[in-house]
Design a protein around this motif. Structure first.
Motif, PDB file in Angstrom:
ATOM      1  N   GLU A  73     -10.829 -11.521 -36.485  1.00 39.65           N
ATOM      2  CA  GLU A  73     -11.269 -12.349 -37.611  1.00 39.65           C
ATOM      3  C   GLU A  73     -10.097 -13.554 -37.705  1.00 39.65           C
ATOM      4  O   GLU A  73      -9.092 -13.505 -37.054  1.00 39.65           O
ATOM      5  CB  GLU A  73     -11.093 -11.692 -39.106  1.00 39.65           C
ATOM      6  CG  GLU A  73      -9.761 -10.884 -39.466  1.00 39.65           C
ATOM      7  CD  GLU A  73      -9.778  -9.954 -40.622  1.00 39.65           C
ATOM      8  OE1 GLU A  73     -10.861  -9.808 -41.112  1.00 39.65           O
ATOM      9  OE2 GLU A  73      -8.783  -9.388 -40.751  1.00 39.65           O
ATOM     10  N   TYR A 101     -12.733 -18.199 -44.381  1.00 41.21           N
ATOM     11  CA  TYR A 101     -12.705 -16.880 -43.572  1.00 41.21           C
ATOM     12  C   TYR A 101     -13.835 -16.965 -42.614  1.00 41.21           C
ATOM     13  O   TYR A 101     -14.950 -17.135 -42.858  1.00 41.21           O
ATOM     14  CB  TYR A 101     -12.746 -15.696 -44.699  1.00 41.21           C
ATOM     15  CG  TYR A 101     -12.743 -14.488 -43.978  1.00 41.21           C
ATOM     16  CD1 TYR A 101     -11.867 -14.012 -43.403  1.00 41.21           C
ATOM     17  CD2 TYR A 101     -14.182 -14.274 -43.599  1.00 41.21           C
ATOM     18  CE1 TYR A 101     -11.915 -12.739 -42.764  1.00 41.21           C
ATOM     19  CE2 TYR A 101     -14.124 -12.778 -43.025  1.00 41.21           C
ATOM     20  CZ  TYR A 101     -13.097 -12.168 -42.423  1.00 41.21           C
ATOM     21  OH  TYR A 101     -13.194 -11.174 -41.781  1.00 41.21           O
ATOM     22  N   GLY A 103     -15.498 -14.428 -39.856  1.00 41.37           N
ATOM     23  CA  GLY A 103     -15.430 -13.045 -39.625  1.00 41.37           C
ATOM     24  C   GLY A 103     -15.744 -12.877 -38.099  1.00 41.37           C
ATOM     25  O   GLY A 103     -16.095 -13.793 -37.242  1.00 41.37           O
ATOM     26  N   ARG A 104     -15.317 -11.458 -37.828  1.00 39.76           N
ATOM     27  CA  ARG A 104     -15.518 -11.024 -36.386  1.00 39.76           C
ATOM     28  C   ARG A 104     -16.952 -11.324 -35.809  1.00 39.76           C
ATOM     29  O   ARG A 104     -17.674 -11.120 -36.362  1.00 39.76           O
ATOM     30  CB  ARG A 104     -15.024  -9.509 -36.267  1.00 39.76           C
ATOM     31  CG  ARG A 104     -14.910  -8.992 -35.081  1.00 39.76           C
ATOM     32  CD  ARG A 104     -14.810  -7.187 -34.906  1.00 39.76           C
ATOM     33  NE  ARG A 104     -16.156  -6.791 -35.091  1.00 39.76           N
ATOM     34  CZ  ARG A 104     -16.499  -5.744 -34.820  1.00 39.76           C
ATOM     35  NH1 ARG A 104     -15.607  -4.756 -34.665  1.00 39.76           N
ATOM     36  NH2 ARG A 104     -17.722  -5.240 -34.876  1.00 39.76           N
ATOM     37  N   ALA A 129      -9.774  -7.262 -35.786  1.00 46.09           N
ATOM     38  CA  ALA A 129     -10.813  -6.759 -37.023  1.00 46.09           C
ATOM     39  C   ALA A 129     -11.501  -5.391 -36.300  1.00 46.09           C
ATOM     40  O   ALA A 129     -12.005  -5.823 -35.173  1.00 46.09           O
ATOM     41  CB  ALA A 129     -11.687  -7.880 -37.492  1.00 46.09           C
ATOM     42  N   SER A 132     -17.268  -6.639 -39.147  1.00 48.16           N
ATOM     43  CA  SER A 132     -17.579  -7.924 -39.480  1.00 48.16           C
ATOM     44  C   SER A 132     -17.865  -8.142 -40.681  1.00 48.16           C
ATOM     45  O   SER A 132     -18.616  -7.509 -41.389  1.00 48.16           O
ATOM     46  CB  SER A 132     -18.982  -8.173 -38.451  1.00 48.16           C
ATOM     47  OG  SER A 132     -18.683  -7.979 -37.106  1.00 48.16           O
ATOM     48  N   CYS A 133     -17.359  -9.272 -41.058  1.00 48.03           N
ATOM     49  CA  CYS A 133     -17.309  -9.721 -42.684  1.00 48.03           C
ATOM     50  C   CYS A 133     -18.155 -11.101 -42.521  1.00 48.03           C
ATOM     51  O   CYS A 133     -17.816 -11.884 -41.462  1.00 48.03           O
ATOM     52  CB  CYS A 133     -16.157  -9.785 -43.245  1.00 48.03           C
ATOM     53  SG  CYS A 133     -15.685  -7.930 -43.646  1.00 48.03           S
ATOM     54  N   THR A 135     -18.751 -15.065 -42.776  1.00 49.44           N
ATOM     55  CA  THR A 135     -17.826 -16.304 -43.029  1.00 49.44           C
ATOM     56  C   THR A 135     -17.842 -16.747 -44.546  1.00 49.44           C
ATOM     57  O   THR A 135     -19.160 -16.906 -44.935  1.00 49.44           O
ATOM     58  CB  THR A 135     -18.212 -17.419 -42.059  1.00 49.44           C
ATOM     59  OG1 THR A 135     -18.000 -16.983 -40.605  1.00 49.44           O
ATOM     60  CG2 THR A 135     -17.569 -18.582 -42.299  1.00 49.44           C
TER      61      THR A 135
END
Length: 139
Positions: A73, A101, A103-104, A129, A132-133, A135
């Protein structure tokens, strides 16, 4: 790879030795993305200073990854003038002190300055990471 001293050694260091061990220099070079791998939790610190040309974040060979955020991340903080970060085709306008931010799994990460004469300066912090989060832009 930048190796940090262990906690026991750190307690014995002088001010100059602490600075030499922990200060990360030369991250912000005009027209470049600069990355530094630190052994502490496998962090990657970096700087991106796009000028007239956009800069694309690529995975260094040492990461053994197809793209930078394949297993990482990324946090981006704009400490310069206005710019943009494009993540997988979505553009995020970034004013001074805005954060992003990423994410992965994000494949394409591109940095741009709004004006080539007044460059954005993106400070980058990346960690491995395991999920997955999405963006997210932080104004």
């Amino acid at each position: 790879m930048h190796y940090l001293p262990d906690p026991r050694t750190t307690r014995t260091l002088t001010t100059d030795e602490l600075r030499a061990s922990f200060l990360v220099r030369d991250l912000f070079r005009p027209g470049e993305i600069t990355l530094r791998a630190i052994d502490l939790d496998r962090v990657v610190l970096g700087g991106a200073v796009p000028g007239r040309e956009a800069l694309t974040l690529e995975a260094p060979a040492s990461m053994a990854a197809a793209f930078f955020a394949e297993r990482r991340e990324l946090g981006v903080l704009n400490i310069g003038d206005s710019g943009r970060v494009r993540v997988d085709g979505t553009t995020h306008a970034m004013k001074n002190r805005d954060g992003l931010y990423i994410g992965r799994g994000s494949r394409e990460i591109v940095f741009e300055s709004e004006s080539p004469d007044r460059a954005a300066r993106f400070y980058l912090v990346s960690y491995p990471a395991h999920v997955s989060c999405p963006t997210r832009h932080i104004a």
